[in-house]
Design an enzyme around this catalytic site. Structure first.
Site, PDB file in Angstrom:
ATOM      1  N   GLY A  17      81.734 -16.970  65.050  1.00  0.00           N
ATOM      2  CA  GLY A  17      82.848 -17.898  65.208  1.00  0.00           C
ATOM      3  C   GLY A  17      84.063 -17.408  64.443  1.00  0.00           C
ATOM      4  N   ASP A  67      81.510 -25.626  68.049  1.00  0.00           N
ATOM      5  CA  ASP A  67      82.796 -26.307  67.841  1.00  0.00           C
ATOM      6  C   ASP A  67      83.819 -26.013  68.933  1.00  0.00           C
ATOM      7  OD1 ASP A  67      81.731 -27.252  65.501  1.00  0.00           O
ATOM      8  OD2 ASP A  67      82.721 -25.793  64.208  1.00  0.00           O
ATOM      9  N   HIS A  88      84.341 -30.013  61.708  1.00  0.00           N
ATOM     10  CA  HIS A  88      85.148 -30.350  60.532  1.00  0.00           C
ATOM     11  C   HIS A  88      86.635 -30.295  60.814  1.00  0.00           C
ATOM     12  CE1 HIS A  88      82.663 -31.298  57.202  1.00  0.00           C
ATOM     13  NE2 HIS A  88      81.855 -30.275  57.430  1.00  0.00           N
ATOM     14  N   GLU A 100      83.017 -35.132  62.134  1.00  0.00           N
ATOM     15  CA  GLU A 100      82.815 -34.920  60.685  1.00  0.00           C
ATOM     16  C   GLU A 100      84.150 -34.830  59.948  1.00  0.00           C
ATOM     17  OE1 GLU A 100      79.380 -31.698  59.814  1.00  0.00           O
ATOM     18  OE2 GLU A 100      80.999 -31.047  61.088  1.00  0.00           O
ATOM     19  N   ARG A 138      75.870 -49.599  61.670  1.00  0.00           N
ATOM     20  CA  ARG A 138      74.870 -48.554  61.405  1.00  0.00           C
ATOM     21  C   ARG A 138      75.495 -47.196  61.712  1.00  0.00           C
ATOM     22  NH1 ARG A 138      72.738 -52.252  59.429  1.00  0.00           N
ATOM     23  NH2 ARG A 138      70.614 -53.041  59.714  1.00  0.00           N
ATOM     24  N   GLN A 145      72.372 -30.684  66.578  1.00  0.00           N
ATOM     25  CA  GLN A 145      73.378 -30.302  67.586  1.00  0.00           C
ATOM     26  C   GLN A 145      73.446 -28.789  67.797  1.00  0.00           C
ATOM     27  OE1 GLN A 145      77.063 -33.155  67.061  1.00  0.00           O
ATOM     28  NE2 GLN A 145      75.855 -33.121  65.195  1.00  0.00           N
ATOM     29  N   ARG A 146      72.975 -28.042  66.807  1.00  0.00           N
ATOM     30  CA  ARG A 146      72.995 -26.575  66.926  1.00  0.00           C
ATOM     31  C   ARG A 146      71.626 -26.021  67.322  1.00  0.00           C
ATOM     32  NH1 ARG A 146      75.934 -24.932  61.511  1.00  0.00           N
ATOM     33  NH2 ARG A 146      73.996 -23.829  61.151  1.00  0.00           N
TER      34      ARG A 146
HETATM   35  O1  F6P Z   1      80.678 -24.095  62.736  1.00  0.00           O
HETATM   36  C1  F6P Z   1      79.596 -24.732  63.259  1.00  0.00           C
HETATM   37  C2  F6P Z   1      79.198 -25.919  62.413  1.00  0.00           C
HETATM   38  O2  F6P Z   1      78.000 -26.437  62.953  1.00  0.00           O
HETATM   39  C3  F6P Z   1      80.226 -27.017  62.275  1.00  0.00           C
HETATM   40  O3  F6P Z   1      80.297 -27.879  63.371  1.00  0.00           O
HETATM   41  C4  F6P Z   1      79.742 -27.709  61.035  1.00  0.00           C
HETATM   42  O4  F6P Z   1      80.807 -28.402  60.440  1.00  0.00           O
HETATM   43  C5  F6P Z   1      79.259 -26.559  60.187  1.00  0.00           C
HETATM   44  O5  F6P Z   1      78.934 -25.512  61.087  1.00  0.00           O
HETATM   45  C6  F6P Z   1      78.064 -26.869  59.337  1.00  0.00           C
HETATM   46  O6  F6P Z   1      77.797 -25.760  58.533  1.00  0.00           O
HETATM   47  P1  F6P Z   1      76.450 -25.490  57.738  1.00  0.00           P
HETATM   48  O7  F6P Z   1      75.405 -25.091  58.731  1.00  0.00           O
HETATM   49  O8  F6P Z   1      76.788 -24.397  56.805  1.00  0.00           O
HETATM   50  O9  F6P Z   1      76.072 -26.768  57.069  1.00  0.00           O
END
Ligand code: F6P
Length: 361
Positions: free
Chosen positions: A113, A138, A182, A233, A279, A287-288
């Protein structure tokens, strides 16, 4: 003979393996297995710096189209300290170059990225042959309309909002689903719209808590029994968006001491002012994770094919992306260091507003 190195750097996402497989399969099928050598560096730039690699074979790329994560592992190596020696005095840039030349590589394919692209461009400036592939949930990489991982993450975040919908309606509550991102709101906006969120908060459109409360009250007045907020976030209040760097840092630190994230802060404010039961759900790194969605499998494979074509044509110094539905090459120096934000007046945002979605502004 083509000798190609690979590394995956930064936060992982879906379809990293599919993208690498796309490059390697194209090279192997076009040039023949005996004319290609593939080397995988482990755990991001660290593998290149500390010579942690191994030669990969055809079987390494078999059965990985659908596999999430990265077969090479990943890590974050901050660009701002890349020129600084490590704790043992090692010059990291010099080490990366040495390892590249030691293996007599024709090219290094780097999947990453924003931060990753800055270092990739630095290595290009240092004379290495670099091709990059745009990964991130993102979707904030400048120069490409889409990054792989994004669609898969939209699916997961949407599913989270869908699940919340059913329980929210049973319990007549206000729910916040916090979505990753973020600095940019692509994921939150798309998942929010797909999941039918009533209020969407993204970093590019600072929110006013009064406007959020107005939107909730309006729904209640119209007879809705619940409200769902999709909150990025990095959602930021109007007040904070006007602060200077130092004041903002202090304000965020105070908030962090009290709340796990911005969504909890927003929830507390709404609860206090409306008496409504709130809540918060944070799908976080789910999500990843998991298998790439079919779109990402195809998209990443296509990017891989194009990257292989560039390698075979000895065209280096590019990121492979998609622009106006065409898979294309974009000069690395144009990409590095730039973020692709959402325009607050983008057509899709105007359309969301026409659907009655509030952005809390
Ligand atoms: O850049 C991808 C991402 O998943 C963002 O959406 C998120 O804010 C960040 O990485 C989280 O990072 P880490 O895995 O270091 O907690």
């Amino acid at each position: 003979m083509k000798r190609v190195g690979f590394l995956t750097s930064g936060g992982d996402c879906q379809a990293l393996n599919a993208a690498m497989r796309g490059v390697v399969k194209t090279l192997w099928f076009t040039l023949g297995g005996d004319n290609v050598e593939i080397y995988g560096f482990f755990n991001g730039y660290k593998g290149l710096i500390y010579s942690d690699f191994r030669q990969l074979t055809y079987s390494d790329f078999s059965g990985i189209l659908t596999r999430g994560g990265t077969i090479l592992g990943s890590s974050r190596t901050p660009f701002k300290t890349i020129r600084e020696p490590d704790e043992n005095g090692l010059d990291k840039v010099k080490a990366m170059k040495q390892n590249y030349y030691k293996l007599n590589l024709d090219c290094l394919v780097i999947l990453g990225g924003n931060g990753t692209h800055k270092t990739a461009n630095l290595l290009r400036e240092e004379g290495l042959n670099i091709i990059t592939l745009p990964k991130t949930i993102d979707n904030d990489l400048w120069g490409t309309d889409m990054t792989f991982g994004f669609q898969s993450a939209v699916d997961i975040a949407t599913n989270a909002i869908d699940c919340i919908h059913t329980t929210a309606s049973s319990h007549r509550r206000v729910f916040i689903v916090e979505v990753m991102g973020h600095r940019v709101g692509w994921l939150t906006l798309n998942a929010g719209m797909a999941g039918g969120a009533d209020i969407i908060l993204i970093p590019e459109i600072p929110y006013d808590i009064d406007k959020i409360i107005d939107a909730i009250n309006l729904r209640t007045k119209r007879g809705a029994s619940f409200t769902i907020l999709a909150v990025a976030e990095g959602a930021i209040s109007k007040e904070r968006s006007k602060m200077g760097k130092k004041e903002l840092k202090e304000s965020l630190a105070r908030s962090k001491a009290k709340y796990p994230s911005v969504s909890y802060e927003i929830a507390a404010e709404i609860e206090e002012r409306t008496g409504q039961e709130i809540r918060v759900t944070v799908p976080g790194h789910t999500q990843r994770g998991g298998s790439p969605c079919p779109y990402d499998r195809v998209f990443a494979s296509r990017l891989g094919t194009k990257a292989a074509q560039l390698i075979m044509d000895d065209e280096y110094g590019y990121m492979v992306g998609i622009v106006n539905r065409e898979i294309t090459k974009i000069p690395l120096e144009d990409v590095a260091g730039k973020l692709k934000y959402m325009e607050p007046d983008a057509t899709i945002i105007q359309e969301a507003r026409m659907l009655g979605i509030s952005f809390g502004d």
